[in-house]
Design a protein around this motif. Structure first.
Motif, PDB file in Angstrom:
ATOM      1  N   PHE A  93       5.776 -10.427   0.721  1.00 21.29           N
ATOM      2  CA  PHE A  93       7.088 -11.065   0.810  1.00 21.29           C
ATOM      3  C   PHE A  93       7.960 -10.395   1.866  1.00 21.29           C
ATOM      4  CE2 PHE A  93       6.089 -12.714  -3.492  1.00 21.29           C
ATOM      5  CZ  PHE A  93       6.404 -14.046  -3.278  1.00 21.29           C
ATOM      6  N   ILE A  94       7.920  -9.069   1.904  1.00 19.35           N
ATOM      7  CA  ILE A  94       8.782  -8.338   2.842  1.00 19.35           C
ATOM      8  C   ILE A  94       8.368  -8.588   4.291  1.00 19.35           C
ATOM      9  CG2 ILE A  94       9.447  -6.031   3.656  1.00 19.35           C
ATOM     10  CD1 ILE A  94       9.321  -5.071   0.775  1.00 19.35           C
ATOM     11  N   PHE A  95       7.044  -8.545   4.558  1.00 20.54           N
ATOM     12  CA  PHE A  95       6.561  -8.642   5.934  1.00 20.54           C
ATOM     13  C   PHE A  95       6.012 -10.027   6.281  1.00 20.54           C
ATOM     14  CE2 PHE A  95       6.351  -4.120   4.896  1.00 20.54           C
ATOM     15  CZ  PHE A  95       6.955  -3.557   6.003  1.00 20.54           C
ATOM     16  N   ASN A  96       6.088 -10.954   5.321  1.00 20.90           N
ATOM     17  CA  ASN A  96       5.642 -12.332   5.559  1.00 20.90           C
ATOM     18  C   ASN A  96       4.189 -12.383   6.064  1.00 20.90           C
ATOM     19  OD1 ASN A  96       5.932 -15.136   5.590  1.00 20.90           O
ATOM     20  ND2 ASN A  96       6.591 -15.143   7.739  1.00 20.90           N
ATOM     21  N   ILE A  97       3.308 -11.668   5.364  1.00 20.99           N
ATOM     22  CA  ILE A  97       1.879 -11.654   5.698  1.00 20.99           C
ATOM     23  C   ILE A  97       1.105 -12.410   4.630  1.00 20.99           C
ATOM     24  CG2 ILE A  97       1.978  -9.470   6.973  1.00 20.99           C
ATOM     25  CD1 ILE A  97       0.990  -8.071   4.433  1.00 20.99           C
ATOM     26  N   ASP A  98      -0.160 -12.667   4.902  1.00 21.36           N
ATOM     27  CA  ASP A  98      -1.001 -13.368   3.930  1.00 21.36           C
ATOM     28  C   ASP A  98      -1.065 -12.585   2.622  1.00 21.36           C
ATOM     29  OD1 ASP A  98      -1.567 -15.389   5.705  1.00 21.36           O
ATOM     30  OD2 ASP A  98      -3.444 -14.500   6.386  1.00 21.36           O
ATOM     31  N   LEU A  99      -1.138 -13.318   1.518  1.00 18.04           N
ATOM     32  CA  LEU A  99      -1.281 -12.690   0.205  1.00 18.04           C
ATOM     33  C   LEU A  99      -2.763 -12.575  -0.123  1.00 18.04           C
ATOM     34  CD1 LEU A  99       0.000 -11.576  -2.375  1.00 18.04           C
ATOM     35  CD2 LEU A  99       0.061 -13.919  -3.270  1.00 18.04           C
ATOM     36  N   TYR A 100      -3.240 -11.350  -0.260  1.00 17.68           N
ATOM     37  CA  TYR A 100      -4.668 -11.129  -0.500  1.00 17.68           C
ATOM     38  C   TYR A 100      -5.006 -10.980  -1.981  1.00 17.68           C
ATOM     39  CZ  TYR A 100      -4.832 -10.528   4.520  1.00 17.68           C
ATOM     40  OH  TYR A 100      -4.733 -10.729   5.866  1.00 17.68           O
ATOM     41  N   VAL A 101      -3.992 -11.062  -2.833  1.00 16.62           N
ATOM     42  CA  VAL A 101      -4.220 -11.096  -4.283  1.00 16.62           C
ATOM     43  C   VAL A 101      -4.230 -12.552  -4.695  1.00 16.62           C
ATOM     44  CG1 VAL A 101      -3.302 -10.488  -6.542  1.00 16.62           C
ATOM     45  CG2 VAL A 101      -3.149  -8.846  -4.652  1.00 16.62           C
ATOM     46  N   ARG A 102      -5.426 -13.083  -4.917  1.00 16.53           N
ATOM     47  CA  ARG A 102      -5.575 -14.494  -5.248  1.00 16.53           C
ATOM     48  C   ARG A 102      -6.621 -14.655  -6.345  1.00 16.53           C
ATOM     49  NH1 ARG A 102      -6.751 -17.594   0.191  1.00 16.53           N
ATOM     50  NH2 ARG A 102      -7.217 -19.197  -1.368  1.00 16.53           N
ATOM     51  N   GLU A 103      -7.219 -15.839  -6.419  1.00 12.75           N
ATOM     52  CA  GLU A 103      -8.207 -16.094  -7.467  1.00 12.75           C
ATOM     53  C   GLU A 103      -9.423 -15.185  -7.345  1.00 12.75           C
ATOM     54  OE1 GLU A 103      -8.776 -19.483  -4.394  1.00 12.75           O
ATOM     55  OE2 GLU A 103      -7.222 -18.096  -5.079  1.00 12.75           O
ATOM     56  N   GLY A 104      -9.741 -14.779  -6.109  1.00 14.31           N
ATOM     57  CA  GLY A 104     -10.866 -13.870  -5.911  1.00 14.31           C
ATOM     58  C   GLY A 104     -10.630 -12.524  -6.566  1.00 14.31           C
ATOM     59  N   THR A 105      -9.363 -12.111  -6.611  1.00 16.22           N
ATOM     60  CA  THR A 105      -9.000 -10.857  -7.281  1.00 16.22           C
ATOM     61  C   THR A 105      -9.273 -10.965  -8.774  1.00 16.22           C
ATOM     62  OG1 THR A 105      -7.214 -10.654  -5.650  1.00 16.22           O
ATOM     63  CG2 THR A 105      -7.163  -9.156  -7.535  1.00 16.22           C
ATOM     64  N   VAL A 106      -8.893 -12.106  -9.355  1.00 20.40           N
ATOM     65  CA  VAL A 106      -9.117 -12.340 -10.793  1.00 20.40           C
ATOM     66  C   VAL A 106     -10.615 -12.404 -11.085  1.00 20.40           C
ATOM     67  CG1 VAL A 106      -8.716 -13.906 -12.717  1.00 20.40           C
ATOM     68  CG2 VAL A 106      -6.923 -13.549 -11.005  1.00 20.40           C
ATOM     69  N   ILE A 107     -11.351 -13.099 -10.233  1.00 17.60           N
ATOM     70  CA  ILE A 107     -12.810 -13.193 -10.406  1.00 17.60           C
ATOM     71  C   ILE A 107     -13.427 -11.793 -10.405  1.00 17.60           C
ATOM     72  CG2 ILE A 107     -14.963 -13.955  -9.308  1.00 17.60           C
ATOM     73  CD1 ILE A 107     -13.412 -16.412  -8.278  1.00 17.60           C
ATOM     74  N   GLY A 108     -12.953 -10.951  -9.497  1.00 16.84           N
ATOM     75  CA  GLY A 108     -13.472  -9.590  -9.426  1.00 16.84           C
ATOM     76  C   GLY A 108     -13.157  -8.796 -10.687  1.00 16.84           C
TER      77      GLY A 108
END
Length: 213
Positions: A171-186
């Protein structure tokens, strides 16, 4: 470490570097620690493998501070291990697999699971070899021992904190969010896969012991 163990160890390290790269190339979210590295890479423009290296160095530094004179050779080995993994991740991600772009979502999930399976197998193998631990796990173990904390719970807490930091950074740096469904799957599959591979490797070890007896 004998030559046979050393060969196994090198193969495992190459494999986990490839596994980490595959989970990132799936582009549907990665585990918390790798998500932190990818976020740091986006913000700083430093290669992601190098950011992983720096994060691992920080974990080794924590162990040095806490252990002091008890910081032994097996702990020192975490430094070249971190360098090797960082270098290999950079090589796989930016060179060997630079053109790997998967558009089909189902294929992305399969790629992610393949990467997690490789990583789980390597973690089980490293545990069996009992030569060196990964820097993050080493730091968590040292802290949990010093302050009489549950290692699994503290390790899980680090993942949660990493996820929170990644979300804030996105949110601060307006970059891609890498915590997604793949994180939950892991989170749901990685632990059980380690258990399966550990039992598999133990059976192979017992079988080899019987043959040599």
């Amino acid at each position: 470490m004998n030559i046979k163990k050393l060969i196994y160890f090198i193969i495992l390290i190459i494999s986990i570097s490839l596994g980490i790269t595959l989970t990132m190339k799936a582009n549907i979210g990665v585990d918390a620690w790798d998500a932190l590295a990818q976020s740091g890479s986006d913000i700083s423009s430093i290669p992601v493998g190098t950011v992983m290296m720096l994060l691992n160095f920080a974990c080794v530094f924590v162990q040095i501070i806490i252990l002091k004179k008890e910081f032994k050779f097996k702990h020192v080995l975490q430094i070249p291990l971190s360098i090797l993994i960082g270098y290999l991740v950079n090589y796989f991600y930016y060179d060997l697999l630079c053109n790997l772009v998967v558009s089909n979502y189902f294929t992305r999930v399969l790629l992610l699971l393949c990467g997690y399976a490789i990583n789980a197998f390597v973690v089980a193998g490293i545990m069996m070899l009992d030569v060196v631990t990964f820097a993050l796990e080493g730091a968590c173990k040292v802290i949990s021992d010093k302050y009489h904390l549950s290692f699994p719970k503290f390790r899980q807490l680090i993942d949660i904190l990493s996820i929170v930091i990644v979300i804030i950074l996105s949110f601060i740096f307006n970059i891609d969010l890498y915590v997604r469904e793949g994180t939950v799957i892991g989170m749901l599959t990685f632990g059980p896969m380690i258990g399966v591979f550990t039992k598999f490797l133990e059976k192979i070890g017992d079988s080899n012991d019987k043959k040599s007896a």
